[in-house]
Design a protein around this motif. Structure first.
Motif, PDB file in Angstrom:
ATOM      1  N   ALA A  61      -2.645   7.196  -6.112  1.00  0.00           N
ATOM      2  CA  ALA A  61      -3.756   8.336  -6.417  1.00  0.00           C
ATOM      3  C   ALA A  61      -4.448   8.688  -5.417  1.00  0.00           C
ATOM      4  CB  ALA A  61      -4.707   7.854  -7.768  1.00  0.00           C
ATOM      5  N   LEU A  62      -4.992   7.686  -4.674  1.00  0.00           N
ATOM      6  CA  LEU A  62      -5.859   7.873  -3.330  1.00  0.00           C
ATOM      7  C   LEU A  62      -4.968   8.590  -2.179  1.00  0.00           C
ATOM      8  CD1 LEU A  62      -8.261   7.766  -1.821  1.00  0.00           C
ATOM      9  CD2 LEU A  62      -7.948   5.727  -0.975  1.00  0.00           C
ATOM     10  N   ALA A  63      -3.522   8.157  -2.235  1.00  0.00           N
ATOM     11  CA  ALA A  63      -2.669   8.634  -1.363  1.00  0.00           C
ATOM     12  C   ALA A  63      -2.317   9.961  -1.569  1.00  0.00           C
ATOM     13  CB  ALA A  63      -1.207   7.702  -1.194  1.00  0.00           C
ATOM     14  N   LYS A  64      -2.259  10.100  -2.767  1.00  0.00           N
ATOM     15  CA  LYS A  64      -1.783  11.803  -3.057  1.00  0.00           C
ATOM     16  C   LYS A  64      -3.031  12.631  -2.751  1.00  0.00           C
ATOM     17  CE  LYS A  64       1.566  10.628  -6.581  1.00  0.00           C
ATOM     18  NZ  LYS A  64       2.039  10.615  -8.240  1.00  0.00           N
ATOM     19  N   ALA A  65      -4.351  12.079  -3.093  1.00  0.00           N
ATOM     20  CA  ALA A  65      -5.123  13.151  -2.898  1.00  0.00           C
ATOM     21  C   ALA A  65      -5.620  13.391  -1.686  1.00  0.00           C
ATOM     22  CB  ALA A  65      -6.572  12.230  -3.458  1.00  0.00           C
ATOM     23  N   ILE A  66      -5.321  12.419  -0.430  1.00  0.00           N
ATOM     24  CA  ILE A  66      -5.595  12.618   0.862  1.00  0.00           C
ATOM     25  C   ILE A  66      -4.386  13.257   1.358  1.00  0.00           C
ATOM     26  CG2 ILE A  66      -5.274  11.473   3.053  1.00  0.00           C
ATOM     27  CD1 ILE A  66      -7.046   9.175   2.012  1.00  0.00           C
ATOM     28  N   ALA A  67      -3.163  13.212   0.946  1.00  0.00           N
ATOM     29  CA  ALA A  67      -2.081  14.233   1.292  1.00  0.00           C
ATOM     30  C   ALA A  67      -2.167  15.689   0.525  1.00  0.00           C
ATOM     31  CB  ALA A  67      -0.889  13.657   0.253  1.00  0.00           C
ATOM     32  N   PRO A 116      -7.576   5.504  13.351  1.00  0.00           N
ATOM     33  CA  PRO A 116      -7.994   5.409  14.547  1.00  0.00           C
ATOM     34  C   PRO A 116      -7.428   4.407  15.695  1.00  0.00           C
ATOM     35  CG  PRO A 116     -10.009   5.675  13.213  1.00  0.00           C
ATOM     36  CD  PRO A 116      -8.635   5.260  12.010  1.00  0.00           C
ATOM     37  N   SER A 117      -7.079   3.292  14.979  1.00  0.00           N
ATOM     38  CA  SER A 117      -6.715   2.246  15.977  1.00  0.00           C
ATOM     39  C   SER A 117      -5.216   2.242  15.937  1.00  0.00           C
ATOM     40  CB  SER A 117      -7.240   1.051  15.470  1.00  0.00           C
ATOM     41  OG  SER A 117      -6.544   0.458  14.239  1.00  0.00           O
ATOM     42  N   LYS A 118      -4.610   3.384  15.600  1.00  0.00           N
ATOM     43  CA  LYS A 118      -2.964   3.843  15.598  1.00  0.00           C
ATOM     44  C   LYS A 118      -2.362   2.651  14.607  1.00  0.00           C
ATOM     45  CE  LYS A 118      -3.448   6.322  19.810  1.00  0.00           C
ATOM     46  NZ  LYS A 118      -2.906   6.423  20.928  1.00  0.00           N
ATOM     47  N   ARG A 119      -3.015   2.315  13.581  1.00  0.00           N
ATOM     48  CA  ARG A 119      -2.111   1.472  12.572  1.00  0.00           C
ATOM     49  C   ARG A 119      -1.805   2.280  11.363  1.00  0.00           C
ATOM     50  NH1 ARG A 119      -5.752  -3.122  10.364  1.00  0.00           N
ATOM     51  NH2 ARG A 119      -7.340  -1.292  10.465  1.00  0.00           N
ATOM     52  N   PRO A 120      -0.662   2.213  10.777  1.00  0.00           N
ATOM     53  CA  PRO A 120      -0.326   2.895   9.728  1.00  0.00           C
ATOM     54  C   PRO A 120      -1.476   2.924   8.525  1.00  0.00           C
ATOM     55  CG  PRO A 120       1.513   1.682  10.173  1.00  0.00           C
ATOM     56  CD  PRO A 120       0.360   1.292  10.941  1.00  0.00           C
ATOM     57  N   LEU A 121      -1.933   4.142   7.996  1.00  0.00           N
ATOM     58  CA  LEU A 121      -2.940   4.370   6.889  1.00  0.00           C
ATOM     59  C   LEU A 121      -2.350   3.786   5.788  1.00  0.00           C
ATOM     60  CD1 LEU A 121      -5.860   5.483   6.394  1.00  0.00           C
ATOM     61  CD2 LEU A 121      -4.709   7.378   5.860  1.00  0.00           C
ATOM     62  N   LYS A 122      -2.625   2.616   5.197  1.00  0.00           N
ATOM     63  CA  LYS A 122      -2.090   2.241   4.075  1.00  0.00           C
ATOM     64  C   LYS A 122      -3.038   2.092   3.081  1.00  0.00           C
ATOM     65  CE  LYS A 122       1.487  -0.812   6.367  1.00  0.00           C
ATOM     66  NZ  LYS A 122       1.913  -2.398   6.511  1.00  0.00           N
ATOM     67  N   GLY A 166       0.940  -1.340   0.022  1.00  0.00           N
ATOM     68  CA  GLY A 166       0.055   0.268   0.085  1.00  0.00           C
ATOM     69  C   GLY A 166       0.655   1.235  -0.176  1.00  0.00           C
ATOM     70  N   TRP A 167       0.224   2.407   0.072  1.00  0.00           N
ATOM     71  CA  TRP A 167       0.788   3.689   0.070  1.00  0.00           C
ATOM     72  C   TRP A 167       0.389   4.666   1.322  1.00  0.00           C
ATOM     73  CZ3 TRP A 167       3.714   5.442  -4.040  1.00  0.00           C
ATOM     74  CH2 TRP A 167       3.810   4.524  -5.063  1.00  0.00           C
ATOM     75  N   SER A 168       1.290   5.295   1.883  1.00  0.00           N
ATOM     76  CA  SER A 168       1.279   6.031   3.103  1.00  0.00           C
ATOM     77  C   SER A 168       1.153   7.778   2.730  1.00  0.00           C
ATOM     78  CB  SER A 168       2.279   5.831   3.962  1.00  0.00           C
ATOM     79  OG  SER A 168       2.312   4.216   4.417  1.00  0.00           O
ATOM     80  N   VAL A 169       0.767   8.178   4.082  1.00  0.00           N
ATOM     81  CA  VAL A 169       1.062   9.662   3.682  1.00  0.00           C
ATOM     82  C   VAL A 169       1.635  10.053   4.740  1.00  0.00           C
ATOM     83  CG1 VAL A 169      -0.483  11.832   3.935  1.00  0.00           C
ATOM     84  CG2 VAL A 169      -1.314  10.015   2.710  1.00  0.00           C
ATOM     85  N   MET A 170       2.742  10.997   4.731  1.00  0.00           N
ATOM     86  CA  MET A 170       3.562  11.564   5.485  1.00  0.00           C
ATOM     87  C   MET A 170       3.339  12.907   5.944  1.00  0.00           C
ATOM     88  SD  MET A 170       5.196   8.696   6.003  1.00  0.00           S
ATOM     89  CE  MET A 170       6.852   9.191   7.012  1.00  0.00           C
ATOM     90  N   LEU A 171       3.375  13.362   7.380  1.00  0.00           N
ATOM     91  CA  LEU A 171       3.294  14.636   7.678  1.00  0.00           C
ATOM     92  C   LEU A 171       4.841  14.937   8.190  1.00  0.00           C
ATOM     93  CD1 LEU A 171      -0.120  15.028   9.218  1.00  0.00           C
ATOM     94  CD2 LEU A 171       0.240  14.909   6.928  1.00  0.00           C
ATOM     95  N   ASP A 172       5.705  15.600   7.379  1.00  0.00           N
ATOM     96  CA  ASP A 172       6.997  15.984   7.687  1.00  0.00           C
ATOM     97  C   ASP A 172       7.355  14.348   7.837  1.00  0.00           C
ATOM     98  OD1 ASP A 172       6.787  18.378   7.767  1.00  0.00           O
ATOM     99  OD2 ASP A 172       6.307  18.659  10.058  1.00  0.00           O
ATOM    100  N   TYR A 173       7.965  13.809   8.988  1.00  0.00           N
ATOM    101  CA  TYR A 173       8.604  12.636   9.148  1.00  0.00           C
ATOM    102  C   TYR A 173       7.450  11.670   9.744  1.00  0.00           C
ATOM    103  CZ  TYR A 173       9.506  15.263  13.304  1.00  0.00           C
ATOM    104  OH  TYR A 173       9.330  16.100  14.571  1.00  0.00           O
TER     105      TYR A 173
END
Length: 333
Positions: A135-141, A124-130, A111-118
């Motif tokens: 395309a969806l990752a870039k839109a959420i970013a 919500p359950s504190k798992r990495p948002l994959k 999958g793809w992740s979104v990074m806020l700085d580092y």
């Protein structure tokens, strides 16, 4: 064409005047939860959380801050910011705590992740948002990038909300979501007809026949069962074969698809319209016109109420457009 439509829709959703109008409008049931955490190598981590609960489970308009105690300042415990449900009515919550937003492939290649700085954006359950696609990752970013320096505006991040729903809620409640959708299927908006023997409603009936019947013909050809139309407030009964065919379709969807269909059906009051968008039969504008058919006829006759009809239209556009865009961006090509 798909990329152009998605681009225009995202641009429309983020228009300042558009969001300003929505900020004063009572929000629908709309919850979004996101956390970000700093890697251990960078020292103590910080997190940012949206939640429907206030401190100790009590609803409040306050923002609660929880810092690590003195015995934990050198480990990986995090401070947190918890937002009440009222932030969805247009409030600015917290402050932008990051400078750069990027999308990248997840560390494990899944999958793809979104990074806020580092920091990696988390569920919500504190798992990495994959996310399933870049395309969806870039839109959420982009939703996080467009946040202002004075604070985070969660109501401007509908794709983030849908992603959290798809990853957290759908896997746990899939049978209940499908059951809820099918429970309302017989009372679907597109099956209801205004009486044609009344001067006050005959015009509405004629427009329903003209605009909605093509969708019902498509439903017949798609699933092999002719829909039943009715004019009773209590709804009607569709053929068992059509009900079963629709339920089977929902059971075959993936989590992102079911989250989008559920959001579309809730906003449209119609599972048929939601499935029409899902199957590519309806475009966003076509769906909105069908949903608002009766109300638009009333507006044409009696006029538009500012601060009422216009906000209803804006809200509907956000709900339908964001769910349709999420659906398209989540699909692997």
């Amino acid at each position: 064409m798909a990329n152009s439509l998605i681009g225009k829709t995202i641009k429309a959703i983020k228009t300042p005047t558009f969001l300003t109008a929505l900020s004063s409008y009572p929000a629908r049931q709309f919850s979004s939860v996101a956390t970000v955490e700093q890697p251990q190598a960078e020292g103590p981590s910080s997190s940012f959380t949206f939640s429907s609960d206030g401190d100790n489970g009590k609803n409040s308009d306050s923002i609660y801050l929880k810092a690590p105690d003195s015995n934990q300042r050198h480990d990986t415990s995090s401070s947190s910011v918890t937002m009440p449900m009222s932030f969805m009515t247009g409030s600015i919550v917290g402050k932008r705590f990051y400078k750069q937003v990027t999308a990248r492939e997840a560390d494990d290649g899944n999958g793809w992740s979104v990074m806020l700085d580092y920091r990696t954006l988390k569920t919500p359950s504190k798992r990495p948002l994959k996310l399933p696609t870049p395309a969806l990752a870039k839109a959420i970013a982009a939703e996080w990038e467009y946040q202002q320096t004075d604070g985070i505006r969660p109501f401007t991040m509908p794709l983030m909300k849908l992603a959290c729903t798809a990853m957290e809620r759908v896997p746990l409640t899939r049978p209940k979501i499908i059951e809820h959708l099918m429970k309302k299927f017989n009372q679907d908006l597109v099956f209801c007809r205004a009486p044609d023997d009344n001067d006050l409603t005959s015009n509405v009936h004629d427009h329903q026949v003209e605009k909605i019947d093509p969708l019902l013909h498509w439903l017949d050809s798609e699933f092999g069962f002719k829909p039943v139309v009715y004019s009773s407030f209590f709804g009607g009964k569709q053929q068992d074969g059509l009900v079963q065919a629709m339920e089977n379709l929902l059971k075959k969807t993936d989590d992102c698809e079911l989250a989008a269909i559920d959001a579309l059906a809730a906003s449209a009051h119609s599972l048929v319209i939601a499935v029409g968008i899902f199957r590519g039969k309806l475009q966003i504008e076509e769906a909105i016109k069908l949903i608002r058919l009766e109300e638009d006829l009333q507006v044409d006759k009696w006029g538009l109420v500012e601060g009422g009809h216009d906000l209803d239209i804006a809200d509907l556009r956000v709900q339908i457009s964001s769910a349709a865009v999420f659906l398209g961006l989540s699909r692997r090509i």
